[in-house]
Design an enzyme around this catalytic site. Structure first.
Site, PDB file in Angstrom:
ATOM      1  CD  GLU A 100      -1.552  -2.450   1.453  1.00 40.68           C
ATOM      2  OE1 GLU A 100      -0.451  -2.587   2.043  1.00 40.68           O
ATOM      3  OE2 GLU A 100      -2.253  -3.428   1.119  1.00 40.68           O
TER       4      GLU A 100
ATOM      5  CG  HIS B  34     -12.013  -7.451   6.602  1.00 38.21           C
ATOM      6  ND1 HIS B  34     -11.272  -8.241   7.447  1.00 38.21           N
ATOM      7  CD2 HIS B  34     -11.438  -7.586   5.379  1.00 38.21           C
ATOM      8  CE1 HIS B  34     -10.302  -8.825   6.757  1.00 38.21           C
ATOM      9  NE2 HIS B  34     -10.379  -8.455   5.511  1.00 38.21           N
TER      10      HIS B  34
END
Ligand SMILES: Cc1ncc(C[n+]2csc(CCOP(=O)(O)OP(=O)(O)O)c2C)c(N)n1
Ligand SMILES: [Mg+2]
Lengths: 334, 453
Positions: A56, A126
């Protein structure tokens, strides 16, 4: 069109209209784990739509490089929960690129998309709503759409905005929300809130997924199911609530919010992230400053708790419609 | 155990001297030309402009160590690790248990009984071969596909079920994490975290900590598992660098299973896999056939021995294949051919390879195979059935374990707020009433005595 199709539609227009635009991220070539880039690699070629290695910080740094060269970089971070490895690139680099070069360089061409918020069974990693972490990163914009039309118009505006934008897509809405989305190229303005329902007694402010819980709460307020009737005094059922979608979290539409609160005298803010230093804290502070004498009740925040999101506890973590309803009642009664 | 100790000692001292940075005149190796060295290193001055992009001298790819061929026969001249019948049977039984467990939990996820699952199909040899090569008290920092290490160490099926169902017996995370996020101090297995690669530099710290505990110094290592995808994160480089430089006895085991979700390893790196990076950090490195349990056992044993002895990071890259979908959220046929998977399963099945070897040694038979499969299926099903009916932890656990020590006011206040809401609406609001019933005590511990909850 549902939301993931609307996102795809916007991305396809961005690629079609702007030859410098490229899209990249983890697993995006086959369509992405939420299918938002489906078919784009086939349509526009792997040079413009490509997988990156799993990094990322690398993805955002790479996008900054592209944007610094005046190109349009549309990066995807697979989940908002995994944006933190890129935090330095976003907060120290993308946000400050223009300022530190005296305006000679900028990365306005960078847009970072990421799925956000809870789905009910995501647990710690999540379910997060990390928009609040970027509130102090002047130079960045943060946008969260509520529906397919909004997603398309706001995404196109974000891609073309002269600033780096983090575009957070509430993942539970990818498939659940469906609208007639215009097929042409259109933009919706950033930093403009929407009044979804006008009202005069209380301002209810949110963004993304919780807006739907807000709507449910308003419905329960005016027409409570039998089991809740005892909790809702007749006198409050006709309360006229103004529901606002903030849409752009940074920089936020202070004018619309303040104008609304001056009219209603009451503000309830709903977000999924924890309360401490969440976006609601900033908005609450500004509103008490600008509306102090008009307020009839303290600004109320209905948020996740200051804990991580525990999987089996999620139904009691998320600020759902009953908590919002209660917050409205308490604020009206104050 | 493969090499005579004397040779190893020589090699290690060579390594030390060649890595020492010194201002004294370096010894000139025999092959040096006449231009000498850079002042502060052993880098020879050369008049030839020569680029290189491979760690192997001839530009070849790093070889893969293998013991058993595809029908379980030792390769000619293979260095077969020492293994006796009882140990081999234990490995094999766990190799069969792992997919048995996977199949049950995968299926119950499909039925909506658990929220998520990840199988380890195809990676049984990598996981159990390595687990068997470790000391059971080596500290393991895993990625998520390594439940087999826990099985090897005796983590019970009940504990597995408790975590995946998130019931009140779950000690791994008290129902706070998604399925497969196991953890157990008793089994020296740190709790799994979903963000990838974060465990890699942590492992270097764990390894260093072990050197600071007298009873464990020179006895234990930190073991860090990762996928070849996770190895692309910045944290990978940070962890490798720290373990080699500080140094710290950390054994890195990269499971190269060909995919990171949909991304094939060919799009993950351009270099020669993960192994090529080890020498960049001055680390002993080996690549092994991850579908050959004996090769994995041998390689990891030797890697661990070096790790303990040198006190420095060592890297093992195990070449395997992810036979299953990435997780229950994934349909891998959207990005790879069904036939490819079927072929890999048939041609290179790690369990079959080891079974054939076991049979050839007279350590296993068809009858035993049938008995084992039936028994394991029953065990797994029984454990699931038992766990299925159990309630979750008490609701109050939502607020525990955020901090140790004194609980801050905001957590207290927020719990009080929830208590107030439950008192008001817990009975009258159906979604909450139904949800409360799933917790042990139905939330009463909060309602009854909210102050001390
Ligand atoms: C920081 C971070 N980014 C992205 C993800 C999403 N994600 C989960 S698993 C995975 C692929 C990992 O592949 P690999 O490391 O090869 O392990 P494998 O699944 O093959 O065992 C991705 C991208 C994540 N969990 N964490
Ligand atoms: Mg992999």
């Amino acid at each position: 069109m549902n939301t993931f199709q609307a996102v795809r539609d916007a991305l396809s227009i961005a690629l079609l209209k702007d030859d410098t635009a490229v899209i990249f991220g983890e697993d995006i070539a086959f369509g992405g784990v939420f299918r938002c880039t489906m078919g784009l690699a086939e349509e526009f070629g792997r040079e413009r739509v490509f997988n990156t290695p799993l990094t990322e910080q690398g993805i955002v740094g790479f996008g900054i490089g592209l944007a610094a060269m005046g190109q349009t970089a549309i990066a995807e971070i697979q989940f908002a929960d995994y944006i933190y490895p890129a935090f330095d690139q976003l907060v120290n680099e993308a946000a400050k690129f223009r300022y530190r070069s005296g305006g000679q360089f900028d990365v306005g061409g960078l847009t970072v998309r990421c799925p956000t918020m809870s789905v009910g069974h995501g647990g710690l990693y999540h379910s997060q709503s990390p928009e609040g972490f970027f509130m102090g990163a002047a130079g960045l914009k943060v946008v969260i759409p509520r529906s397919p039309i909004q997603a398309k118009g706001l995404l196109l505006a974000s891609i073309r905005d002269p600033n780096p934008v983090i575009f957070m897509e509430p993942k539970v809405l990818y498939r659940s929300a469906v609208e007639q989305v215009p097929v042409d190229d259109f933009e919706l303005p950033l930093s403009r809130a929407d009044i979804l329902k006008p009202g005069s007694d209380l301002t209810l402010l949110s963004w993304g997924t919780p807006l739907y819980h807000c709507e449910t709460a308003l419905h329960m307020l005016s027409a409570p199911p039998p089991s809740l009737e005892p909790h809702i005094p007749q006198s409050l059922r006709s309360a006229n609530i103004e529901l606002i979608d903030l849409k752009t979290i940074l920089p936020w539409d202070v004018e619309s919010v303040v104008e609304s609160v001056k009219k209603t005298g009451r503000l309830v803010i709903v977000h999924e992230a924890g309360m401490t230093a969440g976006v609601g804290a900033e908005i609450g502070a500004v509103v008490q400053d600008k509306c102090f004498l008009k307020l009839d009740a303290p600004v109320k925040r209905i948020t996740g708790w200051d804990t991580p999101v525990g999987l089996q506890f999620e139904k009691f973590y998320i600020p759902d419609s009953i908590r919002i309803l209660d917050g409205i009642l308490e604020t009206l009664k104050y | 155990m493969f090499r005579p100790a004397a040779r190893l000692l020589v090699r290690r001292s060579l390594l030390r001297s060649s890595r020492a940075i010194t201002t004294a005149t370096p010894q000139v190796p025999a092959h040096a030309d006449t231009h000498g060295h850079l002042p502060s290193s052993h880098s020879r001055i050369t008049s030839k402009l020569r680029f290189f992009n491979s760690v192997m001298e001839d530009g070849e790819q790093i070889p893969t160590y293998r013991v058993l061929d595809s029908v379980g026969k030792p390769l000619e001249g293979a260095e077969v690790p020492e293994i006796d019948e009882a140990f081999a049977r234990k490995i094999y039984e766990n190799m069969v248990l792992l997919p048995t467990l996977d199949t049950l939990l995968y299926n119950v996820q499909r039925q909506g009984k658990i929220s998520f699952y990840m199988t380890a199909y195809g990676e049984e040899a990598t996981i159990l071969g390595s687990a068997a090569a470790l000391a059971n008290d080596d500290e393991v920092l895993a990625q998520y596909r390594e439940a087999g290490v826990l099985l090897w160490r005796g983590f019970s099926l009940d504990a597995i079920m408790a975590q995946c169902l998130g019931n009140h017996e779950d000690l791994s995370s008290k129902g706070k994490q998604m399925p497969v996020h196991f953890g157990s101090p008793e089994h020296h297995f740190l709790t799994i975290s979903s963000p990838l690669a974060t465990q890699i530099p942590q492992a270097a710290g764990v390894g260093y900590a072990l050197t600071r505990i007298p009873s464990r110094r020179g006895r234990n290592v930190a073991v860090c598992y990762m996928g070849e995808g996770a190895a692309s994160e910045g944290d990978f480089h940070a962890g490798m660098l720290l373990a080699s430089t500080i140094p710290s006895p950390t054994l890195f085991i990269a499971r190269n299973n060909g995919f990171a979700i949909s991304t094939p390893s060919t799009e993950q790196y351009h270099g020669d896999g993960i192994a090529a990076r080890g020498p960049g950090y001055g680390m002993w490195t080996v690549r092994v056939d991850g579908n050959d349990v004996l090769a994995v056992l041998g390689a990891v044993r030797e890697a661990r021995r070096r790790c303990v002895e040198d006190g420095r990071g060592v890297l093992v890259e195990a070449m395997t294949y992810r036979v299953g979908h990435h997780s229950t959220s994934d349909d891998s046929f959207a990005y790879r051919a069904r036939q490819e998977v079927e072929d890999r399963k048939r041609v290179d099945n790690p369990i079959a390879r080891f079974r054939l070897y076991m049979e050839s040694r007279g350590w296993w038979s068809k009858e035993e195979e049938e008995l084992l499969k039936t028994r394991l299926k029953q065990d797994v099903l029984k454990a699931f059935k038992r766990a299925e009916g159990l309630q979750r932890h008490e609701l109050k656990e939502m607020f525990t374990d955020v901090y140790g020590g004194e609980e801050p006011w905001n957590i207290k206040e927020q719990r009080e707020e929830l208590v107030g809401l439950l008192k008001k609406y817990g009975n009258d609001w159906e979604p909450w009433r139904n949800e409360l019933a799933r917790f042990k005590g139905k939330g009463q511990e909060l309602l009854g005595d909210s102050k001390s909850a």
